[in-house]
Design a protein around this motif. Structure first.
Motif, PDB file in Angstrom:
ATOM      1  N   GLY A   1      54.004  -6.661  -0.492  1.00 55.64           N
ATOM      2  CA  GLY A   1      54.228  -7.922  -1.287  1.00 55.64           C
ATOM      3  C   GLY A   1      55.003  -7.704  -2.507  1.00 55.64           C
ATOM      4  N   TRP A   2      55.518  -8.757  -3.049  1.00 54.82           N
ATOM      5  CA  TRP A   2      56.180  -8.839  -4.104  1.00 54.82           C
ATOM      6  C   TRP A   2      55.475  -8.548  -5.271  1.00 54.82           C
ATOM      7  N   TRP A   3      54.081  -8.548  -5.287  1.00 50.24           N
ATOM      8  CA  TRP A   3      53.325  -8.122  -6.491  1.00 50.24           C
ATOM      9  C   TRP A   3      53.432  -6.603  -6.651  1.00 50.24           C
ATOM     10  N   LYS A   4      53.618  -5.693  -5.779  1.00 47.05           N
ATOM     11  CA  LYS A   4      53.614  -4.078  -6.007  1.00 47.05           C
ATOM     12  C   LYS A   4      54.952  -3.770  -7.055  1.00 47.05           C
ATOM     13  N   THR A   5      55.770  -4.676  -7.034  1.00 51.24           N
ATOM     14  CA  THR A   5      56.733  -4.179  -8.040  1.00 51.24           C
ATOM     15  C   THR A   5      57.133  -5.729  -9.202  1.00 51.24           C
ATOM     16  N   GLN A   6      56.173  -6.185  -9.209  1.00 49.56           N
ATOM     17  CA  GLN A   6      55.965  -7.238 -10.181  1.00 49.56           C
ATOM     18  C   GLN A   6      56.409  -6.765 -11.660  1.00 49.56           C
ATOM     19  N   TRP A   7      55.768  -5.619 -12.013  1.00 50.13           N
ATOM     20  CA  TRP A   7      56.072  -4.950 -13.278  1.00 50.13           C
ATOM     21  C   TRP A   7      57.561  -4.548 -13.349  1.00 50.13           C
ATOM     22  N   LEU A   8      58.316  -4.346 -12.289  1.00 52.67           N
ATOM     23  CA  LEU A   8      59.762  -3.936 -12.505  1.00 52.67           C
ATOM     24  C   LEU A   8      60.585  -5.376 -12.659  1.00 52.67           C
ATOM     25  N   VAL A   9      60.125  -6.285 -12.105  1.00 52.61           N
ATOM     26  CA  VAL A   9      60.874  -7.338 -12.101  1.00 52.61           C
ATOM     27  C   VAL A   9      60.663  -7.980 -13.597  1.00 52.61           C
ATOM     28  N   ARG A  10      59.594  -7.825 -14.227  1.00 50.70           N
ATOM     29  CA  ARG A  10      59.165  -7.957 -15.696  1.00 50.70           C
ATOM     30  C   ARG A  10      60.066  -7.237 -16.368  1.00 50.70           C
ATOM     31  N   GLU A  11      60.259  -5.883 -16.314  1.00 45.43           N
ATOM     32  CA  GLU A  11      61.089  -4.973 -17.131  1.00 45.43           C
ATOM     33  C   GLU A  11      62.424  -5.245 -17.025  1.00 45.43           C
ATOM     34  N   ALA A  35      81.445  -4.552 -30.655  1.00 42.71           N
ATOM     35  CA  ALA A  35      80.259  -3.910 -31.275  1.00 42.71           C
ATOM     36  C   ALA A  35      79.863  -2.842 -30.611  1.00 42.71           C
ATOM     37  N   LYS A  36      79.456  -1.587 -31.301  1.00 42.76           N
ATOM     38  CA  LYS A  36      78.991  -0.603 -30.591  1.00 42.76           C
ATOM     39  C   LYS A  36      77.479  -0.689 -30.948  1.00 42.76           C
ATOM     40  N   ILE A  37      76.663  -0.803 -29.732  1.00 41.68           N
ATOM     41  CA  ILE A  37      75.384  -0.895 -29.895  1.00 41.68           C
ATOM     42  C   ILE A  37      74.433   0.363 -29.101  1.00 41.68           C
ATOM     43  N   LYS A  38      73.274   0.624 -29.511  1.00 48.56           N
ATOM     44  CA  LYS A  38      72.366   1.539 -28.922  1.00 48.56           C
ATOM     45  C   LYS A  38      71.521   0.748 -28.144  1.00 48.56           C
ATOM     46  N   TYR A  39      71.146   1.346 -26.737  1.00 49.86           N
ATOM     47  CA  TYR A  39      70.349   0.884 -25.998  1.00 49.86           C
ATOM     48  C   TYR A  39      69.568   1.715 -25.319  1.00 49.86           C
ATOM     49  N   LYS A  40      68.431   1.245 -24.571  1.00 53.34           N
ATOM     50  CA  LYS A  40      67.406   2.376 -23.912  1.00 53.34           C
ATOM     51  C   LYS A  40      67.714   2.122 -22.546  1.00 53.34           C
ATOM     52  N   VAL A  41      67.816   3.025 -21.642  1.00 49.39           N
ATOM     53  CA  VAL A  41      67.931   2.977 -20.212  1.00 49.39           C
ATOM     54  C   VAL A  41      66.820   3.459 -19.683  1.00 49.39           C
ATOM     55  N   THR A  42      66.199   2.545 -18.719  1.00 48.07           N
ATOM     56  CA  THR A  42      64.896   3.292 -18.014  1.00 48.07           C
ATOM     57  C   THR A  42      65.248   3.432 -16.713  1.00 48.07           C
ATOM     58  N   THR A  43      64.945   4.549 -16.176  1.00 47.58           N
ATOM     59  CA  THR A  43      65.028   5.083 -15.060  1.00 47.58           C
ATOM     60  C   THR A  43      63.800   5.182 -14.267  1.00 47.58           C
ATOM     61  N   TYR A  44      63.606   4.869 -12.985  1.00 45.75           N
ATOM     62  CA  TYR A  44      62.477   4.955 -11.863  1.00 45.75           C
ATOM     63  C   TYR A  44      63.146   5.626 -10.846  1.00 45.75           C
ATOM     64  N   GLU A  45      62.375   6.215 -10.071  1.00 46.77           N
ATOM     65  CA  GLU A  45      62.565   6.744  -8.781  1.00 46.77           C
ATOM     66  C   GLU A  45      61.564   6.063  -7.612  1.00 46.77           C
ATOM     67  N   MET A  46      62.174   5.222  -6.941  1.00 46.02           N
ATOM     68  CA  MET A  46      61.435   4.432  -5.846  1.00 46.02           C
ATOM     69  C   MET A  46      61.942   4.655  -4.485  1.00 46.02           C
ATOM     70  N   ASP A  47      60.942   5.035  -3.628  1.00 48.18           N
ATOM     71  CA  ASP A  47      61.370   5.124  -2.210  1.00 48.18           C
ATOM     72  C   ASP A  47      62.606   6.032  -1.952  1.00 48.18           C
ATOM     73  N   LYS A  49      65.109   6.582  -3.819  1.00 48.64           N
ATOM     74  CA  LYS A  49      66.376   5.887  -4.800  1.00 48.64           C
ATOM     75  C   LYS A  49      66.090   5.724  -6.131  1.00 48.64           C
ATOM     76  N   THR A  50      67.096   5.889  -6.885  1.00 48.54           N
ATOM     77  CA  THR A  50      66.995   5.913  -8.095  1.00 48.54           C
ATOM     78  C   THR A  50      67.590   4.531  -8.866  1.00 48.54           C
ATOM     79  N   ILE A  51      66.581   3.907  -9.685  1.00 53.14           N
ATOM     80  CA  ILE A  51      66.713   2.516 -10.402  1.00 53.14           C
ATOM     81  C   ILE A  51      67.022   2.780 -11.920  1.00 53.14           C
ATOM     82  N   LYS A  52      68.025   2.285 -12.310  1.00 49.04           N
ATOM     83  CA  LYS A  52      68.393   2.422 -14.072  1.00 49.04           C
ATOM     84  C   LYS A  52      69.008   1.168 -14.351  1.00 49.04           C
TER      85      LYS A  52
END
Length: 72
Positions: A1-11, A35-47, A49-52
């Motif tokens: 179910g969707w609740w397993k990845t709800q944390w990812l949807v929130r991020e 503008a030049k900005i600094k930003y954080k990229v979050t990376t996860y490995e799931m199933d 696949k890499t999600i950035k």
């Protein structure tokens, strides 16, 4: 179910909100065109696949106008 990845949807939503806020700030200051900005990229490995995604946008460190680049 969707609740397993709800944390990812929130991020992802938080990252989108940060980008929208930054766009609003740029729209509020038409004297700036880039503008030049600094930003954080979050990376996860799931199933195998890499999600950035952008998860945090920091304030701009350089702003451009008709007068050129300046440090903020």
């Amino acid at each position: 179910g969707w609740w397993k990845t709800q944390w990812l949807v929130r991020e992802l939503f938080d990252g989108i909100t940060e980008i929208e806020h930054f766009n609003f700030l740029m729209d509020s200051h038409p004297e700036y065109d880039l503008a030049k900005i600094k930003y954080k990229v979050t990376t996860y490995e799931m199933d195998g696949k890499t999600i950035k995604f952008i998860s945090k946008v920091y304030k701009p460190f350089q702003i451009h106008s008709k007068d050129g680049w300046k440090v903020k």
